[in-house]
Design an enzyme around this catalytic site. Sequence first.
Site, PDB file in Angstrom:
ATOM      1  N   GLU B  32      21.992  84.409 -25.685  1.00  0.00           N
ATOM      2  CA  GLU B  32      21.583  83.512 -24.603  1.00  0.00           C
ATOM      3  C   GLU B  32      20.188  82.959 -24.888  1.00  0.00           C
ATOM      4  O   GLU B  32      19.258  83.733 -25.142  1.00  0.00           O
ATOM      5  CB  GLU B  32      21.606  84.274 -23.274  1.00  0.00           C
ATOM      6  CG  GLU B  32      23.028  84.571 -22.823  1.00  0.00           C
ATOM      7  CD  GLU B  32      23.146  85.805 -21.944  1.00  0.00           C
ATOM      8  OE1 GLU B  32      22.171  86.164 -21.281  1.00  0.00           O
ATOM      9  OE2 GLU B  32      24.241  86.414 -21.942  1.00  0.00           O
ATOM     10  N   GLU B  63      28.494  88.439 -22.201  1.00  0.00           N
ATOM     11  CA  GLU B  63      28.029  89.407 -23.205  1.00  0.00           C
ATOM     12  C   GLU B  63      29.174  90.087 -23.942  1.00  0.00           C
ATOM     13  O   GLU B  63      29.117  90.294 -25.147  1.00  0.00           O
ATOM     14  CB  GLU B  63      27.111  90.446 -22.561  1.00  0.00           C
ATOM     15  CG  GLU B  63      25.716  89.939 -22.210  1.00  0.00           C
ATOM     16  CD  GLU B  63      25.643  89.186 -20.889  1.00  0.00           C
ATOM     17  OE1 GLU B  63      26.690  89.079 -20.201  1.00  0.00           O
ATOM     18  OE2 GLU B  63      24.555  88.713 -20.536  1.00  0.00           O
ATOM     19  N   ASP B  89      19.447  96.703 -20.709  1.00  0.00           N
ATOM     20  CA  ASP B  89      20.045  97.052 -19.409  1.00  0.00           C
ATOM     21  C   ASP B  89      21.395  96.364 -19.192  1.00  0.00           C
ATOM     22  O   ASP B  89      22.195  96.812 -18.382  1.00  0.00           O
ATOM     23  CB  ASP B  89      19.101  96.614 -18.283  1.00  0.00           C
ATOM     24  CG  ASP B  89      17.667  97.045 -18.541  1.00  0.00           C
ATOM     25  OD1 ASP B  89      17.197  97.941 -17.845  1.00  0.00           O
ATOM     26  OD2 ASP B  89      17.016  96.486 -19.460  1.00  0.00           O
ATOM     27  N   PHE B  90      21.627  95.250 -19.873  1.00  0.00           N
ATOM     28  CA  PHE B  90      22.880  94.506 -19.663  1.00  0.00           C
ATOM     29  C   PHE B  90      24.016  95.055 -20.531  1.00  0.00           C
ATOM     30  O   PHE B  90      25.121  94.525 -20.545  1.00  0.00           O
ATOM     31  CB  PHE B  90      22.699  93.014 -19.987  1.00  0.00           C
ATOM     32  CG  PHE B  90      21.534  92.349 -19.301  1.00  0.00           C
ATOM     33  CD1 PHE B  90      20.961  92.902 -18.158  1.00  0.00           C
ATOM     34  CD2 PHE B  90      21.000  91.157 -19.793  1.00  0.00           C
ATOM     35  CE1 PHE B  90      19.881  92.291 -17.535  1.00  0.00           C
ATOM     36  CE2 PHE B  90      19.930  90.539 -19.171  1.00  0.00           C
ATOM     37  CZ  PHE B  90      19.361  91.106 -18.047  1.00  0.00           C
ATOM     38  N   HIS B 133      15.881  95.961 -15.471  1.00  0.00           N
ATOM     39  CA  HIS B 133      15.310  95.203 -16.585  1.00  0.00           C
ATOM     40  C   HIS B 133      14.227  95.993 -17.321  1.00  0.00           C
ATOM     41  O   HIS B 133      13.348  95.399 -17.939  1.00  0.00           O
ATOM     42  CB  HIS B 133      14.686  93.887 -16.094  1.00  0.00           C
ATOM     43  CG  HIS B 133      15.679  92.828 -15.730  1.00  0.00           C
ATOM     44  ND1 HIS B 133      16.417  92.865 -14.572  1.00  0.00           N
ATOM     45  CD2 HIS B 133      16.049  91.695 -16.358  1.00  0.00           C
ATOM     46  CE1 HIS B 133      17.196  91.806 -14.516  1.00  0.00           C
ATOM     47  NE2 HIS B 133      16.994  91.065 -15.594  1.00  0.00           N
TER      48      HIS B 133
END
Lengths: 334, 327
Positions: B32, B63, B89-90, B133
């Site tokens: 991204e 993702e 974190d994602f 985050h």
Amino acid sequence: MVVEEIPKETLLWMYETMVKIRVHEEKVAELFAQGKIPGFVHLYVGEEAVAVGVMANLRKDDFITSTHRGHGHYIAKGGCIEASMAELFGKKTGICKGKGGSMHIADLDIGELGANGIVGGGIPHAVGAGLGIKLNGLDSVAVAFFGEGASNQQNFHEGINIASIWKLPVVFVCENNLYQISLPYSKQQAIKSVAERGKAYGIPGVAVDGQDVLAVYEVAKEAIERARRGEGPTLIEVKTYRFRGHFEGDPEVYRSKDEVEWWKKNKDPIKLFEEKLLSKGIATKEELDAIWEKVKREIEDAVKFAEESPWPTKEDVVEDVFSTPTKGVLVWQW
Amino acid sequence: MAVVREITFAQALNEALDYEMAKDEKVVVMGEDVGVYGGIYGVTAGLYDKYGPERVRDTPIAESGFIGTSVGAAATGLLRPVVELMFIDFLGVAYDQIYNQAAKMRYMFGGKAKIPMVLRTTCGAGFSAAAQHSQSLHALFVHVPGLKVVMPSTPYDAKGLLISSIEDDDPVVFIEHKGLYAIKGPVPEEPYSIPLGEADVKKEGKDVTIVATAAMVHKSLEVAKKLEEEGISVEVVDPRTLVPLDVDTILNSIKKTGRLVVVDEGYPRCGFATDIAALAVSRAFDALKAPVKIITPPATPVPFSPALEKEWIPSSEKIEKAVREVL
Ligand SMILES: Cc1ncc(C[n+]2csc(CCOP(=O)(O)OP(=O)(O)O)c2C)c(N)n1
């Protein structure tokens, strides 16, 4: 598509390959019942026309990604049955050296990027293959096979969206066999047809009778040619039915015996194709019978090979985790 | 000796990417905002202009889709993707593609598959970015066989390790601490590689070993410097790659000093710090003169308020206290 437009050689390959899948799967059911094949086994009986109709349009340098129900895809892509049978047994001579089993049959040498134990997991891999093809300027294609259940999963939506915005040579083949284990199609999604989802991603969505191998062949041909021309992905929904339970040992409480019998009697893809080949005078009964005999011997040979093959050794446990050796400890053992 | 110029950690990574992209057409960058924007931390800056939109690909927020795309592309052998996951974190929305797909394909396929891809991602607290985050979830990657895990602490290491990671034929998770992007250090202009699996003794010492990762290396070095003035000699070992792990360098240091403090920003339970502690007590117990001390955050999500976050992140004071306690 009318049979006259397809070379006889291709038609006979299609017939033989469907028979091969059928005989293979029925043999595997028998071996599983005898306790010779461990683990989970999801069979492709009834869906043979899907893999064969699509694969008849593919070359060795095309890629596919497969599912937990992947034996048919592997066989139709040109896999070695002895090696996959040995894999089902967990033998060292297996295509994955006994480390993958039924749900992970793969052969990168023939562009089979792997069956997958995670529903939907392989869909983006086909998109990645499509990206590799495009950036290398090749005219290959990648085909993702998955069930209608998987079409609710993130990887379907994300993968198809990426393939669509990047115009990748990928064909998405949804095998709608009406059940996601026990959940019928009507309770999985509110739309009439998975093919409608193509619209949401700006690509063609086509539905086709998956028990008619020629119909599948025709639709796949168009989608694959389109992809090869650089015009981007297509979503194909193949309406099919699995004749056996979700996995071997499934009590099948979710559907009636009558329903299954109706499909077997009226929509057996091999029987339907055979009638066509005979009525059009493309093959004689004797020719087709000879194919069954040949295939049965081939499968028996594969079983014998698997049964006689050695087990992997304890040293094999820690092999094949990484490909590039590095310093430091890679495979941990206290 | 020629003076080596100093550049930032982010610039060092950028040079590694640039070098690899120039060298090998198969290397593509995706994620991204990695294109025109140059990555939200500037790591991919300039690559889009140089290599174009085909090789520097902005992805939708998908993702699982784009990491899975990288896995597939790598498996075909047609590309060597370097894919960016904006924040570690994602990881949850794409974890399957990493731990069940990339990590397992080679083994499940009997050694036939190679997955030459790098997943670059960012970790670390300290920016009041709150609990979604700010995490350091490297242990989740270390836990799963089949992944190599790299976590550099200096610009020099960042460049050399990223070059090695891109040239490696296995899936590598390359974790960059957000607090390090702006730090400067000497980095040669020419390309060089640092082998994966080679720890670096960032400072030699005789009395105590500190094993620390990423930003914690710098805090530990500060503490070591301070204690040096009192005559306490601290050795700071930076594993640099968590998988493969340079067990020998770590154990040799523990055997030399007889004392161990492990400092890591990951959560305390089943984490990297406990892993090193377990290594020490199971393989160098006889050398230990004091119980091993572990310094990590508490087992809570990362708090937002600067006052709370400061307490949450392992501090120099806590590291110093731990060193004194094991002496
Ligand atoms: C992510 C994930 N969720 C659940 C399962 C368990 N599971 C295996 S097959 C299956 C049904 C899949 O249905 P469908 O995609 O329609 O394929 P079919 O089995 O009908 O061929 C489920 C739920 C799984 N393997 N992976």
